[in-house]
Design an enzyme around this catalytic site. Structure first.
Site, PDB file in Angstrom:
ATOM      1  N   LYS A   1      -5.806 -14.272  16.360  1.00  0.00           N
ATOM      2  CA  LYS A   1      -4.444 -13.802  16.103  1.00  0.00           C
ATOM      3  C   LYS A   1      -4.515 -12.309  15.825  1.00  0.00           C
ATOM      4  O   LYS A   1      -5.543 -11.813  15.363  1.00  0.00           O
ATOM      5  CB  LYS A   1      -3.864 -14.522  14.883  1.00  0.00           C
ATOM      6  CG  LYS A   1      -2.346 -14.518  14.826  1.00  0.00           C
ATOM      7  CD  LYS A   1      -1.730 -15.642  15.642  1.00  0.00           C
ATOM      8  CE  LYS A   1      -0.228 -15.523  15.684  1.00  0.00           C
ATOM      9  NZ  LYS A   1       0.404 -16.694  16.325  1.00  0.00           N
TER      10      LYS A   1
ATOM     11  N   ASP B   1       4.361 -13.508  19.513  1.00  0.00           N
ATOM     12  CA  ASP B   1       4.647 -14.220  18.264  1.00  0.00           C
ATOM     13  C   ASP B   1       5.867 -13.491  17.691  1.00  0.00           C
ATOM     14  O   ASP B   1       6.605 -12.845  18.454  1.00  0.00           O
ATOM     15  CB  ASP B   1       3.425 -14.170  17.318  1.00  0.00           C
ATOM     16  CG  ASP B   1       3.573 -15.108  16.116  1.00  0.00           C
ATOM     17  OD1 ASP B   1       3.359 -16.311  16.275  1.00  0.00           O
ATOM     18  OD2 ASP B   1       3.926 -14.637  15.017  1.00  0.00           O
TER      19      ASP B   1
HETATM   20  P1  NDP Z   1      10.818 -14.276  17.057  1.00  0.00           P
HETATM   21  O1  NDP Z   1      10.458 -12.918  16.619  1.00  0.00           O
HETATM   22  O2  NDP Z   1      11.325 -14.485  18.432  1.00  0.00           O
HETATM   23  O3  NDP Z   1      11.890 -14.902  16.036  1.00  0.00           O
HETATM   24  C1  NDP Z   1      11.605 -15.013  14.687  1.00  0.00           C
HETATM   25  C2  NDP Z   1      12.835 -15.534  13.967  1.00  0.00           C
HETATM   26  O4  NDP Z   1      12.470 -15.836  12.620  1.00  0.00           O
HETATM   27  C3  NDP Z   1      13.947 -14.529  13.893  1.00  0.00           C
HETATM   28  O5  NDP Z   1      15.182 -15.175  13.854  1.00  0.00           O
HETATM   29  C4  NDP Z   1      13.653 -13.829  12.571  1.00  0.00           C
HETATM   30  O6  NDP Z   1      14.778 -13.234  11.971  1.00  0.00           O
HETATM   31  C5  NDP Z   1      13.198 -14.991  11.734  1.00  0.00           C
HETATM   32  N1  NDP Z   1      12.303 -14.523  10.680  1.00  0.00           N
HETATM   33  C6  NDP Z   1      11.189 -13.772  10.819  1.00  0.00           C
HETATM   34  N2  NDP Z   1      10.647 -13.498   9.630  1.00  0.00           N
HETATM   35  C7  NDP Z   1      11.465 -14.082   8.719  1.00  0.00           C
HETATM   36  C8  NDP Z   1      11.437 -14.165   7.326  1.00  0.00           C
HETATM   37  N3  NDP Z   1      10.478 -13.566   6.591  1.00  0.00           N
HETATM   38  N4  NDP Z   1      12.440 -14.873   6.696  1.00  0.00           N
HETATM   39  C9  NDP Z   1      13.413 -15.469   7.425  1.00  0.00           C
HETATM   40  N5  NDP Z   1      13.484 -15.416   8.760  1.00  0.00           N
HETATM   41  C10 NDP Z   1      12.516 -14.736   9.399  1.00  0.00           C
HETATM   42  O7  NDP Z   1       9.512 -15.165  16.785  1.00  0.00           O
HETATM   43  P2  NDP Z   1       9.142 -16.588  17.386  1.00  0.00           P
HETATM   44  O8  NDP Z   1      10.375 -17.396  17.589  1.00  0.00           O
HETATM   45  O9  NDP Z   1       8.215 -16.371  18.505  1.00  0.00           O
HETATM   46  O10 NDP Z   1       8.274 -17.202  16.194  1.00  0.00           O
HETATM   47  C11 NDP Z   1       8.857 -18.010  15.166  1.00  0.00           C
HETATM   48  C12 NDP Z   1       7.779 -18.827  14.499  1.00  0.00           C
HETATM   49  O11 NDP Z   1       7.165 -19.683  15.475  1.00  0.00           O
HETATM   50  C13 NDP Z   1       6.629 -18.029  13.870  1.00  0.00           C
HETATM   51  O12 NDP Z   1       6.161 -18.719  12.729  1.00  0.00           O
HETATM   52  C14 NDP Z   1       5.551 -18.081  14.950  1.00  0.00           C
HETATM   53  O13 NDP Z   1       4.269 -17.879  14.421  1.00  0.00           O
HETATM   54  C15 NDP Z   1       5.751 -19.494  15.455  1.00  0.00           C
HETATM   55  N6  NDP Z   1       5.208 -19.771  16.774  1.00  0.00           N
HETATM   56  C16 NDP Z   1       5.621 -19.063  17.855  1.00  0.00           C
HETATM   57  C17 NDP Z   1       5.115 -19.358  19.107  1.00  0.00           C
HETATM   58  C18 NDP Z   1       5.629 -18.684  20.338  1.00  0.00           C
HETATM   59  O14 NDP Z   1       5.308 -19.164  21.432  1.00  0.00           O
HETATM   60  N7  NDP Z   1       6.429 -17.626  20.248  1.00  0.00           N
HETATM   61  C19 NDP Z   1       4.067 -20.368  19.290  1.00  0.00           C
HETATM   62  C20 NDP Z   1       3.767 -21.131  18.104  1.00  0.00           C
HETATM   63  C21 NDP Z   1       4.311 -20.811  16.886  1.00  0.00           C
HETATM   64  P3  NDP Z   1      14.937 -11.625  12.027  1.00  0.00           P
HETATM   65  O15 NDP Z   1      15.476 -11.333  13.386  1.00  0.00           O
HETATM   66  O16 NDP Z   1      15.883 -11.321  10.917  1.00  0.00           O
HETATM   67  O17 NDP Z   1      13.571 -11.044  11.794  1.00  0.00           O
END
Ligand code: NDP
Length: 459
Positions: free
Chosen positions: A139, A179
Protein backbone atom coordinates in the site's frame (compact mmCIF):
# COMPACT_ATOMS: atom_id res chain seq x y z
CA UNK A 1 -22.48 -23.41 26.02
CA UNK A 2 -23.59 -20.49 23.81
CA UNK A 3 -21.57 -19.51 20.73
CA UNK A 4 -20.56 -16.25 22.39
CA UNK A 5 -19.48 -18.02 25.57
CA UNK A 6 -17.47 -20.63 23.67
CA UNK A 7 -15.84 -17.90 21.57
CA UNK A 8 -14.88 -16.03 24.74
CA UNK A 9 -13.50 -19.21 26.37
CA UNK A 10 -11.30 -19.97 23.39
CA UNK A 11 -10.20 -16.35 23.22
CA UNK A 12 -9.30 -16.27 26.91
CA UNK A 13 -6.91 -19.22 26.50
CA UNK A 14 -5.00 -17.58 23.66
CA UNK A 15 -5.22 -14.01 24.95
CA UNK A 16 -1.92 -14.10 26.93
CA UNK A 17 -0.10 -15.25 23.78
CA UNK A 18 -1.74 -12.52 21.74
CA UNK A 19 -0.84 -9.95 24.39
CA UNK A 20 2.82 -11.02 24.47
CA UNK A 21 2.97 -10.86 20.69
CA UNK A 22 1.25 -7.45 20.61
CA UNK A 23 3.71 -6.06 23.14
CA UNK A 24 6.51 -6.85 20.70
CA UNK A 25 4.56 -5.32 17.80
CA UNK A 26 3.80 -2.12 19.71
CA UNK A 27 7.43 -1.82 20.83
CA UNK A 28 8.61 -2.19 17.24
CA UNK A 29 6.06 0.27 15.83
CA UNK A 30 5.12 2.79 18.53
CA UNK A 31 2.16 5.05 17.88
CA UNK A 32 0.90 3.15 14.81
CA UNK A 33 -2.52 2.59 16.34
CA UNK A 34 -4.40 1.50 13.20
CA UNK A 35 -1.64 -0.99 12.44
CA UNK A 36 -1.84 -2.40 15.98
CA UNK A 37 -5.64 -2.71 15.64
CA UNK A 38 -5.39 -4.65 12.37
CA UNK A 39 -2.61 -6.92 13.65
CA UNK A 40 -4.37 -7.68 16.94
CA UNK A 41 -7.52 -8.80 15.12
CA UNK A 42 -5.56 -11.18 12.91
CA UNK A 43 -3.44 -12.46 15.81
CA UNK A 44 -6.58 -13.32 17.81
CA UNK A 45 -7.98 -15.29 14.88
CA UNK A 46 -4.85 -17.19 13.90
CA UNK A 47 -3.03 -17.77 17.22
CA UNK A 48 -4.77 -21.17 17.65
CA UNK A 49 -3.48 -22.18 14.19
CA UNK A 50 0.04 -21.04 15.05
CA UNK A 51 -0.07 -22.97 18.31
CA UNK A 52 -1.29 -26.10 16.53
CA UNK A 53 1.50 -26.20 13.93
CA UNK A 54 5.17 -26.43 14.89
CA UNK A 55 6.35 -25.39 11.42
CA UNK A 56 4.56 -22.03 11.81
CA UNK A 57 6.16 -21.45 15.21
CA UNK A 58 9.64 -22.49 14.02
CA UNK A 59 9.37 -20.20 11.00
CA UNK A 60 8.17 -17.31 13.23
CA UNK A 61 5.44 -16.61 10.72
CA UNK A 62 3.54 -14.03 12.77
CA UNK A 63 6.68 -12.09 13.74
CA UNK A 64 7.76 -12.00 10.09
CA UNK A 65 4.34 -10.99 8.74
CA UNK A 66 4.24 -7.77 10.76
CA UNK A 67 7.53 -6.45 9.39
CA UNK A 68 7.28 -5.04 5.85
CA UNK A 69 9.75 -6.43 3.31
CA UNK A 70 10.51 -2.85 2.21
CA UNK A 71 9.28 0.65 3.07
CA UNK A 72 10.06 3.63 0.84
CA UNK A 73 9.51 7.15 2.13
CA UNK A 74 10.19 10.14 -0.04
CA UNK A 75 9.79 13.89 -0.39
CA UNK A 76 7.28 15.05 -3.01
CA UNK A 77 7.85 18.63 -4.14
CA UNK A 78 5.44 20.39 -6.51
CA UNK A 79 4.19 23.90 -7.25
CA UNK A 80 0.61 25.08 -6.81
CA UNK A 81 -1.25 27.31 -9.27
CA UNK A 82 0.05 30.44 -7.52
CA UNK A 83 3.63 29.25 -8.10
CA UNK A 84 4.19 28.44 -4.42
CA UNK A 85 6.40 25.44 -3.65
CA UNK A 86 4.61 22.69 -1.74
CA UNK A 87 6.13 19.70 0.07
CA UNK A 88 4.38 16.42 0.89
CA UNK A 89 5.42 13.01 2.16
CA UNK A 90 5.19 10.00 -0.15
CA UNK A 91 5.27 6.33 0.88
CA UNK A 92 5.17 2.80 -0.47
CA UNK A 93 4.94 -0.10 1.97
CA UNK A 94 5.85 -3.42 0.33
CA UNK A 95 4.50 -5.80 2.94
CA UNK A 96 4.74 -9.26 1.39
CA UNK A 97 5.61 -10.76 -1.98
CA UNK A 98 5.10 -14.38 -0.89
CA UNK A 99 2.18 -14.96 -3.23
CA UNK A 100 3.02 -12.58 -6.07
CA UNK A 101 4.08 -9.00 -6.87
CA UNK A 102 3.22 -6.45 -4.17
CA UNK A 103 -0.29 -5.23 -4.90
CA UNK A 104 -2.41 -2.56 -3.26
CA UNK A 105 -3.67 0.96 -3.78
CA UNK A 106 -2.33 4.47 -3.31
CA UNK A 107 -4.19 6.78 -0.93
CA UNK A 108 -3.96 10.57 -1.15
CA UNK A 109 -5.48 12.04 2.01
CA UNK A 110 -4.20 14.38 4.74
CA UNK A 111 -4.61 11.59 7.34
CA UNK A 112 -2.05 9.36 5.58
CA UNK A 113 0.99 8.40 7.63
CA UNK A 114 3.21 5.34 7.91
CA UNK A 115 0.98 3.62 10.49
CA UNK A 116 -2.15 3.98 8.36
CA UNK A 117 -0.35 2.60 5.31
CA UNK A 118 1.13 -0.30 7.29
CA UNK A 119 -2.36 -1.26 8.49
CA UNK A 120 -3.68 -1.09 4.93
CA UNK A 121 -0.72 -3.07 3.54
CA UNK A 122 -1.08 -5.71 6.27
CA UNK A 123 -4.81 -6.10 5.53
CA UNK A 124 -4.00 -6.25 1.83
CA UNK A 125 -1.74 -9.29 2.25
CA UNK A 126 -4.65 -11.27 3.70
CA UNK A 127 -7.24 -9.88 1.31
CA UNK A 128 -5.09 -10.70 -1.70
CA UNK A 129 -4.50 -14.21 -0.40
CA UNK A 130 -8.28 -14.71 -0.26
CA UNK A 131 -8.76 -13.73 -3.92
CA UNK A 132 -7.09 -17.01 -5.06
CA UNK A 133 -4.93 -14.93 -7.46
CA UNK A 134 -1.13 -14.64 -7.34
CA UNK A 135 -0.87 -11.32 -5.53
CA UNK A 136 1.40 -10.11 -2.75
CA UNK A 137 0.42 -7.14 -0.58
CA UNK A 138 1.41 -3.49 -0.39
CA UNK A 139 0.00 0.00 0.00
CA UNK A 140 1.22 3.53 -0.56
CA UNK A 141 0.20 7.13 -0.81
CA UNK A 142 0.74 10.62 0.47
CA UNK A 143 -0.63 13.20 2.88
CA UNK A 144 -1.48 15.31 -0.19
CA UNK A 145 -5.16 16.36 -0.30
CA UNK A 146 -6.56 16.49 -3.86
CA UNK A 147 -9.79 18.13 -2.62
CA UNK A 148 -10.04 21.70 -3.86
CA UNK A 149 -6.97 21.36 -6.10
CA UNK A 150 -7.10 22.13 -9.83
CA UNK A 151 -6.44 19.41 -12.42
CA UNK A 152 -3.07 21.08 -13.11
CA UNK A 153 -2.05 20.94 -9.45
CA UNK A 154 -3.11 17.28 -9.15
CA UNK A 155 -1.13 16.47 -12.31
CA UNK A 156 2.03 18.17 -11.07
CA UNK A 157 1.73 16.42 -7.73
CA UNK A 158 1.20 13.00 -9.38
CA UNK A 159 4.19 13.55 -11.67
CA UNK A 160 6.45 14.45 -8.78
CA UNK A 161 5.15 11.50 -6.72
CA UNK A 162 5.80 9.07 -9.58
CA UNK A 163 9.28 10.53 -10.17
CA UNK A 164 10.20 8.97 -6.81
CA UNK A 165 8.02 5.85 -6.95
CA UNK A 166 8.85 4.56 -10.45
CA UNK A 167 12.13 2.93 -9.35
CA UNK A 168 10.28 0.62 -6.99
CA UNK A 169 7.33 -0.60 -9.10
CA UNK A 170 6.76 -2.64 -12.26
CA UNK A 171 4.37 -5.24 -13.59
CA UNK A 172 6.29 -8.10 -11.95
CA UNK A 173 7.51 -6.16 -8.89
CA UNK A 174 4.81 -3.98 -7.40
CA UNK A 175 1.55 -2.87 -9.00
CA UNK A 176 -0.22 0.06 -7.27
CA UNK A 177 -3.86 1.03 -7.91
CA UNK A 178 -6.32 3.64 -6.58
CA UNK A 179 -7.78 4.16 -3.11
CA UNK A 180 -9.15 7.21 -1.28
CA UNK A 181 -8.29 10.32 -3.30
CA UNK A 182 -6.83 8.32 -6.19
CA UNK A 183 -9.29 7.62 -9.00
CA UNK A 184 -9.15 7.49 -12.78
CA UNK A 185 -7.77 11.03 -13.13
CA UNK A 186 -4.86 10.41 -10.76
CA UNK A 187 -4.06 6.96 -12.20
CA UNK A 188 -3.89 8.61 -15.65
CA UNK A 189 -1.36 11.23 -14.51
CA UNK A 190 0.67 8.62 -12.59
CA UNK A 191 0.76 6.20 -15.52
CA UNK A 192 1.75 8.95 -17.97
CA UNK A 193 4.75 9.88 -15.84
CA UNK A 194 5.70 6.21 -15.25
CA UNK A 195 5.65 5.60 -19.02
CA UNK A 196 7.76 8.67 -19.70
CA UNK A 197 10.38 7.87 -17.03
CA UNK A 198 10.71 4.16 -17.78
CA UNK A 199 10.17 4.28 -21.53
CA UNK A 200 7.86 1.30 -21.07
CA UNK A 201 4.15 0.67 -21.56
CA UNK A 202 3.40 -2.09 -19.10
CA UNK A 203 0.87 -3.00 -16.45
CA UNK A 204 2.68 -1.31 -13.56
CA UNK A 205 -0.58 0.28 -12.39
CA UNK A 206 -4.16 -0.98 -12.37
CA UNK A 207 -7.36 1.04 -12.53
CA UNK A 208 -6.22 2.41 -15.90
CA UNK A 209 -8.68 3.71 -18.47
CA UNK A 210 -10.11 0.88 -20.57
CA UNK A 211 -8.87 2.65 -23.71
CA UNK A 212 -5.21 2.20 -22.63
CA UNK A 213 -4.94 -1.06 -20.75
CA UNK A 214 -7.58 -0.91 -18.05
CA UNK A 215 -10.00 -3.71 -17.34
CA UNK A 216 -13.70 -3.53 -17.93
CA UNK A 217 -15.55 -3.30 -14.61
CA UNK A 218 -12.52 -2.26 -12.49
CA UNK A 219 -14.20 0.96 -11.23
CA UNK A 220 -17.32 -1.01 -10.33
CA UNK A 221 -15.57 -4.04 -8.85
CA UNK A 222 -15.18 -3.14 -5.16
CA UNK A 223 -18.77 -1.92 -4.74
CA UNK A 224 -20.29 -4.71 -6.82
CA UNK A 225 -18.18 -7.29 -4.99
CA UNK A 226 -19.28 -6.02 -1.58
CA UNK A 227 -22.93 -6.45 -2.60
CA UNK A 228 -22.24 -9.93 -4.02
CA UNK A 229 -20.62 -10.84 -0.70
CA UNK A 230 -23.67 -9.54 1.21
CA UNK A 231 -25.90 -11.63 -1.04
CA UNK A 232 -23.78 -14.71 -0.34
CA UNK A 233 -23.96 -14.08 3.41
CA UNK A 234 -27.75 -13.57 3.19
CA UNK A 235 -28.10 -16.77 1.16
CA UNK A 236 -26.98 -18.74 4.27
CA UNK A 237 -30.34 -17.65 5.71
CA UNK A 238 -32.26 -18.23 2.49
CA UNK A 239 -32.43 -14.49 1.77
CA UNK A 240 -31.03 -11.89 -0.64
CA UNK A 241 -30.65 -8.10 -0.78
CA UNK A 242 -33.87 -7.81 -2.79
CA UNK A 243 -36.54 -5.77 -1.03
CA UNK A 244 -34.18 -4.75 1.79
CA UNK A 245 -33.40 -1.23 3.02
CA UNK A 246 -29.70 -0.36 3.03
CA UNK A 247 -27.52 2.40 4.45
CA UNK A 248 -24.30 3.23 2.59
CA UNK A 249 -21.57 5.58 3.84
CA UNK A 250 -19.25 7.53 1.58
CA UNK A 251 -20.03 8.89 -1.86
CA UNK A 252 -16.80 8.01 -3.66
CA UNK A 253 -15.90 5.12 -5.92
CA UNK A 254 -16.85 2.22 -3.63
CA UNK A 255 -20.05 3.83 -2.33
CA UNK A 256 -21.28 4.79 -5.81
CA UNK A 257 -21.03 1.28 -7.25
CA UNK A 258 -22.39 -0.29 -4.06
CA UNK A 259 -25.51 1.84 -4.50
CA UNK A 260 -25.67 0.99 -8.21
CA UNK A 261 -25.57 -2.77 -7.61
CA UNK A 262 -28.02 -2.60 -4.68
CA UNK A 263 -30.47 -0.74 -6.92
CA UNK A 264 -30.05 -3.28 -9.72
CA UNK A 265 -30.72 -6.15 -7.33
CA UNK A 266 -33.87 -4.57 -5.92
CA UNK A 267 -32.74 -3.05 -2.61
CA UNK A 268 -33.53 0.51 -1.49
CA UNK A 269 -30.57 2.70 -0.45
CA UNK A 270 -31.48 5.51 1.93
CA UNK A 271 -28.15 7.18 2.78
CA UNK A 272 -24.83 8.37 1.37
CA UNK A 273 -22.26 10.59 3.06
CA UNK A 274 -18.93 12.36 2.92
CA UNK A 275 -16.54 13.60 5.56
CA UNK A 276 -18.83 16.57 6.32
CA UNK A 277 -22.17 14.81 6.76
CA UNK A 278 -24.89 12.42 5.62
CA UNK A 279 -27.89 12.68 3.33
CA UNK A 280 -30.99 10.63 4.14
CA UNK A 281 -33.48 9.96 1.35
CA UNK A 282 -36.43 7.86 2.56
CA UNK A 283 -37.64 7.45 -1.06
CA UNK A 284 -34.36 5.77 -2.02
CA UNK A 285 -31.35 6.91 -4.05
CA UNK A 286 -32.52 5.46 -7.36
CA UNK A 287 -30.54 5.21 -10.62
CA UNK A 288 -31.40 8.74 -11.72
CA UNK A 289 -30.39 10.27 -8.38
CA UNK A 290 -27.22 8.18 -8.34
CA UNK A 291 -26.28 9.48 -11.81
CA UNK A 292 -26.62 12.99 -10.37
CA UNK A 293 -24.37 12.03 -7.40
CA UNK A 294 -21.75 10.60 -9.77
CA UNK A 295 -21.69 13.82 -11.78
CA UNK A 296 -21.52 15.85 -8.55
CA UNK A 297 -18.63 13.85 -7.07
CA UNK A 298 -16.65 12.76 -10.13
CA UNK A 299 -17.01 15.76 -12.46
CA UNK A 300 -17.95 18.82 -10.41
CA UNK A 301 -16.16 17.45 -7.31
CA UNK A 302 -18.87 18.92 -5.06
CA UNK A 303 -20.14 18.00 -1.60
CA UNK A 304 -22.93 15.51 -0.78
CA UNK A 305 -24.86 18.23 1.11
CA UNK A 306 -26.01 19.56 -2.29
CA UNK A 307 -28.17 16.43 -2.69
CA UNK A 308 -30.69 17.71 -0.14
CA UNK A 309 -31.23 20.91 -2.15
CA UNK A 310 -31.67 18.90 -5.34
CA UNK A 311 -34.13 16.20 -4.26
CA UNK A 312 -37.38 16.81 -2.41
CA UNK A 313 -37.83 14.74 0.75
CA UNK A 314 -34.09 14.28 1.31
CA UNK A 315 -32.45 15.61 4.44
CA UNK A 316 -28.83 16.61 5.14
CA UNK A 317 -27.41 15.79 8.57
CA UNK A 318 -24.23 17.87 8.99
CA UNK A 319 -21.44 16.16 10.93
CA UNK A 320 -23.39 12.88 11.17
CA UNK A 321 -22.72 9.35 9.95
CA UNK A 322 -25.50 7.18 8.52
CA UNK A 323 -25.68 4.58 11.30
CA UNK A 324 -28.67 5.97 13.23
CA UNK A 325 -30.88 5.55 10.16
CA UNK A 326 -32.87 2.28 10.48
CA UNK A 327 -31.89 -0.35 7.89
CA UNK A 328 -31.68 -4.09 7.24
CA UNK A 329 -28.24 -3.92 5.63
CA UNK A 330 -25.27 -1.57 6.16
CA UNK A 331 -22.42 -0.95 3.71
CA UNK A 332 -19.69 1.16 5.31
CA UNK A 333 -17.78 2.40 2.27
CA UNK A 334 -15.87 5.51 3.36
CA UNK A 335 -12.91 4.99 5.70
CA UNK A 336 -11.40 3.19 8.72
CA UNK A 337 -13.10 3.25 12.15
CA UNK A 338 -16.21 5.00 10.87
CA UNK A 339 -18.43 2.65 12.95
CA UNK A 340 -17.77 2.99 16.65
CA UNK A 341 -19.18 0.76 19.39
CA UNK A 342 -22.24 2.93 19.98
CA UNK A 343 -22.94 3.13 16.22
CA UNK A 344 -22.84 -0.67 16.08
CA UNK A 345 -25.26 -0.95 19.00
CA UNK A 346 -27.60 1.52 17.29
CA UNK A 347 -27.47 -0.42 14.02
CA UNK A 348 -28.27 -3.72 15.73
CA UNK A 349 -30.98 -2.16 17.92
CA UNK A 350 -32.65 -0.71 14.82
CA UNK A 351 -32.79 -4.12 13.12
CA UNK A 352 -29.67 -4.19 10.94
CA UNK A 353 -28.59 -7.81 10.55
CA UNK A 354 -26.06 -7.72 7.71
CA UNK A 355 -22.93 -5.53 7.44
CA UNK A 356 -20.70 -5.81 4.38
CA UNK A 357 -17.56 -3.66 4.55
CA UNK A 358 -16.65 -1.87 1.33
CA UNK A 359 -14.10 0.22 3.21
CA UNK A 360 -10.98 -1.14 4.91
CA UNK A 361 -11.43 -1.72 8.66
CA UNK A 362 -14.43 0.66 8.91
CA UNK A 363 -15.58 -0.96 12.16
CA UNK A 364 -13.73 -0.22 15.36
CA UNK A 365 -12.66 -3.37 17.29
CA UNK A 366 -15.41 -2.74 19.89
CA UNK A 367 -18.00 -2.44 17.13
CA UNK A 368 -16.88 -5.76 15.66
CA UNK A 369 -17.47 -7.36 19.07
CA UNK A 370 -21.02 -5.96 19.09
CA UNK A 371 -21.72 -7.50 15.67
CA UNK A 372 -20.25 -10.87 16.64
CA UNK A 373 -22.10 -10.96 19.97
CA UNK A 374 -25.36 -10.14 18.17
CA UNK A 375 -24.55 -12.93 15.66
CA UNK A 376 -25.47 -10.80 12.68
CA UNK A 377 -24.00 -11.45 9.23
CA UNK A 378 -20.80 -9.42 9.47
CA UNK A 379 -18.44 -9.45 6.45
CA UNK A 380 -15.07 -7.83 7.28
CA UNK A 381 -13.44 -5.64 4.65
CA UNK A 382 -10.62 -7.99 3.77
CA UNK A 383 -13.24 -10.44 2.49
CA UNK A 384 -16.15 -8.21 1.46
CA UNK A 385 -14.16 -5.60 -0.46
CA UNK A 386 -11.69 -7.96 -2.15
CA UNK A 387 -13.54 -7.60 -5.47
CA UNK A 388 -11.54 -4.49 -6.35
CA UNK A 389 -8.13 -6.08 -6.05
CA UNK A 390 -9.46 -9.26 -7.67
CA UNK A 391 -10.38 -7.36 -10.83
CA UNK A 392 -7.05 -5.55 -10.60
CA UNK A 393 -5.49 -9.02 -10.69
CA UNK A 394 -7.55 -9.76 -13.79
CA UNK A 395 -6.33 -6.45 -15.28
CA UNK A 396 -2.72 -7.58 -14.69
CA UNK A 397 -3.46 -10.87 -16.45
CA UNK A 398 -5.08 -9.05 -19.36
CA UNK A 399 -2.07 -6.71 -19.68
CA UNK A 400 0.39 -9.62 -19.57
CA UNK A 401 -1.58 -11.46 -22.27
CA UNK A 402 -2.21 -8.28 -24.36
CA UNK A 403 -5.95 -8.98 -24.39
CA UNK A 404 -9.20 -7.60 -23.00
CA UNK A 405 -12.08 -9.42 -21.36
CA UNK A 406 -15.69 -8.29 -21.83
CA UNK A 407 -17.72 -6.72 -19.03
CA UNK A 408 -19.83 -9.87 -18.79
CA UNK A 409 -16.77 -12.09 -18.56
CA UNK A 410 -15.16 -9.96 -15.82
CA UNK A 411 -18.45 -9.75 -13.91
CA UNK A 412 -18.80 -13.55 -14.02
CA UNK A 413 -15.23 -13.94 -12.73
CA UNK A 414 -15.82 -11.36 -10.01
CA UNK A 415 -18.92 -13.24 -8.84
CA UNK A 416 -17.01 -16.53 -8.85
CA UNK A 417 -14.14 -15.05 -6.83
CA UNK A 418 -16.47 -13.41 -4.26
CA UNK A 419 -18.35 -16.67 -3.98
CA UNK A 420 -15.16 -18.63 -3.38
CA UNK A 421 -14.02 -16.09 -0.74
CA UNK A 422 -17.37 -16.55 0.98
CA UNK A 423 -17.08 -20.35 0.86
CA UNK A 424 -13.59 -20.15 2.33
CA UNK A 425 -14.76 -17.87 5.16
CA UNK A 426 -17.57 -20.31 5.95
CA UNK A 427 -15.20 -23.30 5.85
CA UNK A 428 -12.77 -21.70 8.32
CA UNK A 429 -15.25 -19.61 10.34
CA UNK A 430 -18.05 -21.98 11.26
CA UNK A 431 -18.55 -22.02 15.05
CA UNK A 432 -21.48 -24.06 16.42
CA UNK A 433 -23.81 -23.18 13.58
CA UNK A 434 -22.73 -19.54 13.44
CA UNK A 435 -20.30 -18.22 10.81
CA UNK A 436 -17.67 -15.94 12.30
CA UNK A 437 -16.51 -14.29 9.07
CA UNK A 438 -13.70 -12.46 10.90
CA UNK A 439 -12.03 -15.66 12.04
CA UNK A 440 -12.93 -17.34 8.75
CA UNK A 441 -11.34 -14.66 6.55
CA UNK A 442 -8.24 -14.32 8.73
CA UNK A 443 -7.63 -18.04 9.04
CA UNK A 444 -8.27 -18.90 5.38
CA UNK A 445 -5.97 -16.12 4.23
CA UNK A 446 -3.31 -16.85 6.84
CA UNK A 447 -2.92 -20.55 6.06
CA UNK A 448 -2.00 -19.81 2.46
CA UNK A 449 0.47 -17.08 3.38
CA UNK A 450 2.01 -19.00 6.29
CA UNK A 451 2.43 -22.18 4.24
CA UNK A 452 4.18 -20.17 1.52
CA UNK A 453 6.45 -18.63 4.15
CA UNK A 454 7.43 -22.05 5.49
CA UNK A 455 7.91 -23.51 2.00
CA UNK A 456 10.01 -20.57 0.74
CA UNK A 457 12.49 -20.77 3.64
CA UNK A 458 13.90 -18.26 6.05
CA UNK A 459 14.34 -15.22 3.80
P1 NDP B 1 -12.91 7.76 -2.66
O1 NDP B 1 -11.85 8.76 -2.44
O2 NDP B 1 -13.46 7.56 -4.02
O3 NDP B 1 -14.15 8.07 -1.67
C1 NDP B 1 -13.96 8.12 -0.30
C2 NDP B 1 -15.27 8.54 0.35
O4 NDP B 1 -15.13 8.39 1.77
C3 NDP B 1 -15.63 9.97 0.10
O5 NDP B 1 -17.01 10.14 0.12
C4 NDP B 1 -14.98 10.67 1.30
O6 NDP B 1 -15.58 11.90 1.64
C5 NDP B 1 -15.25 9.67 2.39
N1 NDP B 1 -14.24 9.79 3.43
C6 NDP B 1 -12.90 9.76 3.29
N2 NDP B 1 -12.29 9.94 4.46
C7 NDP B 1 -13.28 10.12 5.36
C8 NDP B 1 -13.30 10.35 6.74
N3 NDP B 1 -12.16 10.47 7.46
N4 NDP B 1 -14.52 10.47 7.37
C9 NDP B 1 -15.67 10.36 6.65
N5 NDP B 1 -15.71 10.14 5.33
C10 NDP B 1 -14.53 10.02 4.70
O7 NDP B 1 -12.33 6.39 -2.07
P2 NDP B 1 -12.82 4.90 -2.34
O8 NDP B 1 -14.30 4.88 -2.54
O9 NDP B 1 -11.94 4.32 -3.36
O10 NDP B 1 -12.44 4.20 -0.96
C11 NDP B 1 -13.37 4.09 0.12
C12 NDP B 1 -12.93 2.99 1.05
O11 NDP B 1 -12.91 1.75 0.34
C13 NDP B 1 -11.52 3.15 1.65
O12 NDP B 1 -11.52 2.59 2.95
C14 NDP B 1 -10.67 2.28 0.74
O13 NDP B 1 -9.49 1.85 1.37
C15 NDP B 1 -11.63 1.13 0.49
N6 NDP B 1 -11.34 0.32 -0.68
C16 NDP B 1 -11.30 0.88 -1.92
C17 NDP B 1 -11.05 0.08 -3.02
C18 NDP B 1 -11.11 0.64 -4.41
O14 NDP B 1 -11.12 -0.17 -5.35
N7 NDP B 1 -11.18 1.95 -4.62
C19 NDP B 1 -10.75 -1.35 -2.89
C20 NDP B 1 -10.92 -1.86 -1.55
C21 NDP B 1 -11.18 -1.04 -0.49
P3 NDP B 1 -14.81 13.27 1.26
O15 NDP B 1 -15.10 13.50 -0.18
O16 NDP B 1 -15.41 14.28 2.17
O17 NDP B 1 -13.35 13.04 1.54
Amino acid sequence: MSVTASRRTEESSIEPLVEAFMQRVVAQSPGEVEFHQAVREVARSVMPLVQSKKAYRDAKVLDRLVVPENVYMFRVVWTDDAGEVRVNRGYRVQMSSLLGPYKGGLRFHPSVNLGVLKFLAFEQVFKNSLTTLLLGGGKGGSDFDPKGRSDGEVMRFCQSFMSCLFRHIGSEIDVPAGDIGVGGREIGFLFGQYRKLTHRFDGALTGKNVAWGGSNLRPEATGYGSVYFANDMLSTRGESVKGKTATVSGSGNVAQYTVEKLNTLGAKVVTMSDSNGTIVDPDGIDAEKLAWVMELKNVRRGRISEYANQFRGAQYLPGKRPWAVPCDLAFPSATQNEIEEEDARTLVRNGCYCVSEGANMPSHADAVEVFLDAKILYGPGKAANAGGVAVSGLEMNQNAGCMRRSREDVDAQLKTIMHSIHENCVAYGRENGFVNYVNGANAAAFVKVADAMVQQGYV
